[in-house]
Design an enzyme around this catalytic site. Structure first.
Site, PDB file in Angstrom:
ATOM      1  N   VAL A   1      41.987  51.786  41.814  1.00 33.66           N
ATOM      2  CA  VAL A   1      41.125  51.314  40.723  1.00 33.66           C
ATOM      3  C   VAL A   1      42.034  51.170  39.405  1.00 33.66           C
ATOM      4  O   VAL A   1      42.439  52.000  38.897  1.00 33.66           O
ATOM      5  CB  VAL A   1      40.062  52.269  40.575  1.00 33.66           C
ATOM      6  CG1 VAL A   1      38.941  51.483  39.346  1.00 33.66           C
ATOM      7  CG2 VAL A   1      39.274  52.441  41.763  1.00 33.66           C
TER       8      VAL A   1
ATOM      9  N   GLY B   1      40.911  49.624  36.204  1.00 40.93           N
ATOM     10  CA  GLY B   1      40.563  49.315  35.045  1.00 40.93           C
ATOM     11  C   GLY B   1      39.981  47.947  34.842  1.00 40.93           C
ATOM     12  O   GLY B   1      39.488  47.488  34.023  1.00 40.93           O
TER      13      GLY B   1
ATOM     14  N   VAL C   1      38.569  44.005  36.579  1.00 37.93           N
ATOM     15  CA  VAL C   1      37.124  43.327  37.261  1.00 37.93           C
ATOM     16  C   VAL C   1      37.542  43.280  38.890  1.00 37.93           C
ATOM     17  O   VAL C   1      36.799  43.586  39.659  1.00 37.93           O
ATOM     18  CB  VAL C   1      36.822  42.009  36.686  1.00 37.93           C
ATOM     19  CG1 VAL C   1      37.906  40.866  37.107  1.00 37.93           C
ATOM     20  CG2 VAL C   1      35.602  41.605  37.258  1.00 37.93           C
ATOM     21  N   ASP C   2      38.939  42.878  39.133  1.00 28.60           N
ATOM     22  CA  ASP C   2      39.090  42.556  40.612  1.00 28.60           C
ATOM     23  C   ASP C   2      38.782  44.216  41.465  1.00 28.60           C
ATOM     24  O   ASP C   2      38.287  44.041  42.258  1.00 28.60           O
ATOM     25  CB  ASP C   2      40.524  42.104  40.853  1.00 28.60           C
ATOM     26  CG  ASP C   2      40.701  40.596  40.095  1.00 28.60           C
ATOM     27  OD1 ASP C   2      39.668  39.895  40.248  1.00 28.60           O
ATOM     28  OD2 ASP C   2      41.684  40.435  39.661  1.00 28.60           O
TER      29      ASP C   2
ATOM     30  N   CYS D   1      57.549  47.412  42.533  1.00 28.31           N
ATOM     31  CA  CYS D   1      56.449  48.510  42.308  1.00 28.31           C
ATOM     32  C   CYS D   1      55.469  48.446  43.459  1.00 28.31           C
ATOM     33  O   CYS D   1      54.962  49.503  44.067  1.00 28.31           O
ATOM     34  CB  CYS D   1      55.470  48.188  41.111  1.00 28.31           C
ATOM     35  SG  CYS D   1      54.289  49.214  40.885  1.00 28.31           S
TER      36      CYS D   1
ATOM     37  N   GLY E   1      42.437  45.318  44.795  1.00 26.64           N
ATOM     38  CA  GLY E   1      41.901  43.978  44.284  1.00 26.64           C
ATOM     39  C   GLY E   1      42.908  42.652  44.550  1.00 26.64           C
ATOM     40  O   GLY E   1      42.464  41.877  43.686  1.00 26.64           O
TER      41      GLY E   1
ATOM     42  N   CYS F   1      54.094  45.269  32.891  1.00 21.68           N
ATOM     43  CA  CYS F   1      53.486  46.208  32.135  1.00 21.68           C
ATOM     44  C   CYS F   1      53.758  46.924  31.163  1.00 21.68           C
ATOM     45  O   CYS F   1      53.708  47.002  29.892  1.00 21.68           O
ATOM     46  CB  CYS F   1      52.901  47.340  33.001  1.00 21.68           C
ATOM     47  SG  CYS F   1      52.094  48.894  32.263  1.00 21.68           S
TER      48      CYS F   1
END
Length: 389
Positions: A9, A11, A13-14, A99, A124, A205
Site C-alpha cells: 500500500v 498511499g 489510488v491504485d 527497485c 497496484g 522518488c
C-alpha cells in the site's frame, strides 16, 4: 489455495483499490507500507509522510490492518549507490527497474511470504499474471507469465521485467483488467475521492520536484570536459560533468546553425561526443549488445538456448512503440539484439525489454549500441523518422 494476501500500500489510488478488490474477493488482506527513502536526507524530497497518512486512512476505511517496513539502508545499497556509480561511469540507469528487482519483489516479497507467512503478494501495478488476477490458476502448476494489461497506456510491465519468475509465481495484479479511468471511478464509488483526485507520482522518488542536474550535483562532483563534434573532432563547447547528460539530449550550444545532441559519453576522458542534427546517424542504432537476460518466460529462454536466436519485440523506454527484433548469442557468448528498424538514442545503462504479442518475456541491461554507418544512414533515417519524432 491462496487465502492470505499482503498488499503493498503506497498511499495512492491504485494500491487502495487493489486492497478493496482483494477484500471483496474474500481474501484476508494485510496492508504493508514500504519506506525506501529517508526523508531526513536534505536532498530527497519524497512525499513519504503524506503518502503514509493516505495509506493509513485508506486501510482504516477498508478495515484492513496496516504495517510498515523500512528498507532505507537496503535501497541505498542496492538501488541508489548503483544509480550513482552508473552515472559516474557515463551510463544512464533505471532505478525503478532496480527497485522492483531488489526491494519490492525480493526483500518485500520474501518478507510477506517467509516472515509474515502469507500466501501471496498483490500490488497496484498495471500488469496481468497468466495464472489470473487473483492467482486462480496457481494449482495448475503452470509457470506464471507477465502479461500486458488491459490499459496499454498505463502498462507497467516494462518496470517489472527484471523481477524473478519465483516472485511472479506468487504475485497478484488486481488491476490487470481495469482501465485507469475505471479505477478512479471505483475509488469514488467506495468513498476514496481524496485518493482519486491525488496527483500521480512521476519521475524518480528521491529526486522529487527538483531539477535533476541540481540533484545529481549534490552527490557527484562536477568535472569540466569537452563537447567534441563526432564528425570533425572539433571542440564545440564544454560541459560540467558527464553525469549531467544522457544520450540523445540536446546540448543547446550557441553559435551553431544546427542543434547538437549527445551521441556518446566517454567516462575515462570525461568527453561527450555530440552530433549535429536530431536524426544524425550517430544517434540511430539497429545493433545492441546486452547483458545476459533476466527471463520471465522459460520457453523463450529455452528457444534462445537451443537455437541461438529468438524473434521477439523490443523497447528500451516504456512509452515507446515496440520494434521487432532478433535476439542472438554470438560465438563469444555475447548477447546481441538486432532491430528491424533503427531507434534513436539507445542508451547504455538502460534496459532492453523483450515482448511477444501478449507478454513481457524478460529484460537485459544495455551495454552498447552501434551507430548506423554513414553509407546506410540516408535510407534508414527515413525508416526511423516515425519512431524517433
Amino acid at each position: 489455495m491462496i487465502r492470505n494476501v499482503v498488499v503493498g500500500v503506497s498511499g495512492g489510488v491504485d494500491s487502495a483499490v487493489s486492497a478493496h478488490l482483494l477484500a471483496e474477493q474474500g481474501f484476508k488482506v494485510l496492508g504493508v507500507f514500504m519506506r525506501n527513502w529517508d526523508e531526513a536526507d536534505e536532498v530527497g524530497r519524497c512525499s513519504g509522510e503524506a503518502d503514509l497518512k493516505d495509506a493509513e486512512w485508506a486501510c482504516r476505511q477498508l478495515g484492513v490492518e496496516l504495517r510498515q517496513v523500512n528498507y532505507v539502508r537496503e535501497y541505498w545499497t542496492a538501488v541508489f549507490s548503483q544509480f550513482l556509480d552508473d552515472y559516474q561511469m557515463g551510463l544512464t540507469p533505471n532505478p525503478d527497474i532496480l527497485c522492483n528487482r531488489h526491494i519490492k519483489f525480493d526483500l518485500f516479497h520474501k518478507h510477506a511470504l517467509e516472515n509474515l507467512g502469507y500466501d501471496a503478494v498483490a500490488t497496484g501495478h498495471y500488469a496481468r499474471n497468466s495464472l489470473g488476477n487473483y492467482l486462480e490458476g496457481i494449482a495448475s502448476n503452470n509457470d506464471a507469465r507477465l502479461l500486458i494489461p488491459a490499459d496499454t497506456f498505463k502498462d507497467q510491465t516494462f518496470f517489472l521485467a527484471g523481477i524473478s519468475r519465483k516472485a511472479l509465481q506468487r504475485t497478484m495484479f488486481p488491476l490487470g483488467d481495469f482501465q485507469k479511468s475505471q479505477v478512479k471511478d471505483l475509488a469514488k464509488k467506495i468513498g476514496f475521492q481524496r485518493l482519486a483526485k491525488k496527483k500521480e507520482s512521476t519521475g524518480i522518488c528521491f529526486v522529487g520536484k527538483r531539477n535533476f542536474k541540481d540533484f545529481i550535483q549534490e552527490y557527484i562532483t562536477s568535472k569540466r570536459g569537452p563537447f567534441l563534434d563526432i564528425d570533425s573532432g572539433a571542440v564545440v563547447g564544454h560541459h560540467e560533468g558527464i553525469h549531467q547528460w544522457t544520450v540523445g539530449q540536446r546540448c543547446r550550444l550557441s553559435s551553431f546553425l544546427q542543434p547538437y545532441f549527445v551521441a556518446r559519453k566517454e567516462a575515462a576522458s570525461n568527453t561527450i561526443y555530440v552530433a549535429s542534427g536530431h536524426n544524425h546517424p550517430a544517434l540511430l542504432s539497429t545493433h545492441i549488445a546486452v547483458d545476459p537476460p533476466n527471463w520471465l518466460c522459460s520457453k523463450s529462454q529455452q528457444i534462445l538456448s537451443d537455437t541461438g536466436s529468438l524473434r521477439c519485440r523490443f523497447r528500451f523506454q516504456h512509452t515507446k512503440p515496440l520494434v521487432d527484433c532478433q535476439l542472438s548469442i554470438s560465438p563469444s557468448n555475447t548477447f546481441l539484439v538486432e532491430l528491424d528498424a533503427p531507434l534513436r538514442a539507445i542508451t547504455p545503462g538502460q534496459y532492453a525489454v523483450f515482448y511477444d504479442d501478449t507478454a513481457c518475456l524478460g529484460s537485459a541491461r544495455i551495454l552498447s549500441a552501434n551507430p548506423l554507418k554513414k553509407k546506410n544512414a540516408q535510407t534508414q533515417q527515413a525508416q526511423a523518422a516515425n519512431l524517433v519524432s
